[in-house]
Design an enzyme around this catalytic site. Structure first.
Site, PDB file in Angstrom:
ATOM      1  N   GLY A  31       0.816  -1.215   0.000  1.00 43.51           N
ATOM      2  CA  GLY A  31       0.000   0.000   0.000  1.00 43.51           C
ATOM      3  C   GLY A  31       0.844   1.256   0.000  1.00 43.51           C
ATOM      4  O   GLY A  31       0.412   2.311   0.477  1.00 43.51           O
ATOM      5  N   LYS A  44     -10.403  -3.449  11.963  1.00 42.09           N
ATOM      6  CA  LYS A  44      -9.132  -3.445  12.692  1.00 42.09           C
ATOM      7  C   LYS A  44      -9.205  -4.362  13.905  1.00 42.09           C
ATOM      8  O   LYS A  44      -8.229  -5.043  14.238  1.00 42.09           O
ATOM      9  CB  LYS A  44      -8.770  -2.020  13.129  1.00 42.09           C
ATOM     10  N   ILE A  50      -1.841   7.405   3.027  1.00 43.00           N
ATOM     11  CA  ILE A  50      -0.840   7.472   4.094  1.00 43.00           C
ATOM     12  C   ILE A  50       0.411   6.695   3.713  1.00 43.00           C
ATOM     13  O   ILE A  50       1.511   6.985   4.199  1.00 43.00           O
ATOM     14  CB  ILE A  50      -1.409   6.976   5.440  1.00 43.00           C
ATOM     15  N   GLY A  51       0.264   5.732   2.828  1.00 44.80           N
ATOM     16  CA  GLY A  51       1.398   4.901   2.426  1.00 44.80           C
ATOM     17  C   GLY A  51       2.547   5.680   1.836  1.00 44.80           C
ATOM     18  O   GLY A  51       3.720   5.381   2.107  1.00 44.80           O
ATOM     19  N   ARG A  82      -6.777  -7.562  14.842  1.00 41.08           N
ATOM     20  CA  ARG A  82      -6.111  -7.754  16.139  1.00 41.08           C
ATOM     21  C   ARG A  82      -6.499  -9.106  16.754  1.00 41.08           C
ATOM     22  O   ARG A  82      -5.656  -9.793  17.340  1.00 41.08           O
ATOM     23  CB  ARG A  82      -6.465  -6.622  17.101  1.00 41.08           C
ATOM     24  N   THR A  86       1.765   3.451  -2.230  1.00 42.14           N
ATOM     25  CA  THR A  86       1.404   4.665  -2.968  1.00 42.14           C
ATOM     26  C   THR A  86       0.077   5.256  -2.518  1.00 42.14           C
ATOM     27  O   THR A  86      -0.405   6.214  -3.116  1.00 42.14           O
ATOM     28  CB  THR A  86       1.327   4.375  -4.482  1.00 42.14           C
TER      29      THR A  86
END
Length: 319
Positions: free
Chosen positions: A13, A138, A18-19, A142, A15
């Protein structure tokens, strides 16, 4: 890998929104992170004219580009070959795919350290966090790590909201808050004096890189980090200072925010996530007695100041 520095790093990821900040920081780090850095991306991205400048700048610094399909197990296995550290920068819509990526990492003979894409709001901040709709993917990742990932060590870098994105006043969600430079207008949730912990997008990259450079304190940890704590009113003051004029200000009450949030979720509107996150931030869900910045060797002076981010917004640089 216990406290060894990463040798070969694969970024997934790279590009993305946030990458690119995380990848830029890793690629530019001094001392260098690892002897080899690679990114795994689709063929479409690798050949996209819009991405060539970014990719060329990384290639000039020795980065290898591996193309493949994120949903093809063989492609992922091939990308993992010889890699000891994986940094995922996947966006919200692709978070659940990390479960398969972690499964393949656990099965591989090389991958030892994995950074899931956790940058953003703390999904285990308090007892209510488990019920927040934007947190569910998320939380699933986890849970999979706790139950199924035994050999590979994971590090979560929890940054709280990205200030750069917080500043934007979304036309379809103005009551969620934001700042519009063109019209010199702000919409502020609550009184505006409520404290919020922010991380700038360049600092997200800096913090992830610091975690990679300090495995002795990062491996297996949930790192809670941020650039600084400020208030919406302090942000407004900075905008007024830099533009040399008073702004028009509207307010959304916390009660109104919750009301619209419910309406958007009931209507299954994708903007509902924004309302939930902004409500969490306004209610103090980004504040800690102590962050892990210092553990990573970073002082307040190492982080971007508020004025730098506001200046980018005033200049129309965006993110």
């Amino acid at each position: 890998m216990t406290t060894q520095l990463p040798s070969t790093v694969l970024i997934i990821g790279a590009t993305g929104t946030i990458g690119k900040y995380i990848t830029n920081a890793i690629v530019s780090a001094e001392p260098r992170v690892g002897r080899q850095i690679s990114i795994f991306t689709s063929q479409a991205t690798a050949t996209s004219p819009a991405k060539q400048g970014l990719l060329s700048s990384w290639k000039s610094k020795g980065v290898s580009v591996i193309t493949g399909d994120l949903n093809n197990s063989d492609d992922v296995r091939n990308a993992y070959s010889g890699v000891d550290t994986v940094v995922s920068c996947l966006g919200r819509n692709a978070l659940a795919s990390q479960i398969e990526l972690l499964k393949l990492a656990e099965e591989s003979k090389d991958v030892q350290w994995f950074f899931p894409s956790e940058y953003g709001t703390d999904i285990e901040y308090d007892a209510s966090s488990k019920d927040e709709k934007p947190h569910q993917n998320k939380l699933r990742v986890r849970e999979f790590i706790r139950d199924q990932v035994k050999r590979v060590k994971c590090t979560y870098v929890v940054t709280g909201p990205y200030l750069d994105m917080f500043l934007a006043l979304a036309p379809i969600a103005e009551d969620a808050g934001g700042y519009d430079v063109k019209s010199k207008r702000a919409v502020i949730v609550g009184s505006g004096d409520e404290k919020v912990g922010f991380t700038t997008m360049p600092d997200v990259g800096k913090l992830v890189t610091a975690a990679l450079q300090h495995p002795e304190v990062s491996i297996g940890k949930v790192l809670k980090v941020q650039s600084f704590v400020t208030t919406p009113n302090a942000i407004l003051e900075e905008f007024e200072k830099q533009t040399g004029t008073k702004w028009t200000v509207d307010h959304t009450t916390n009660e109104k925010l919750r009301e619209v949030e419910k309406e958007k979720w009931d209507a299954n509107h994708p903007i509902a996530t924004l309302y939930t996150l902004r409500r969490i931030w306004a209610e103090g869900g980004t504040l800690y007695d102590k962050t892990d910045n210092e553990v990573l060797g970073l002082t307040p002076g190492d982080m971007e100041p508020l004025g730098a981010v506001v200046k980018r917004a005033v200049n129309g640089e965006g993110y």
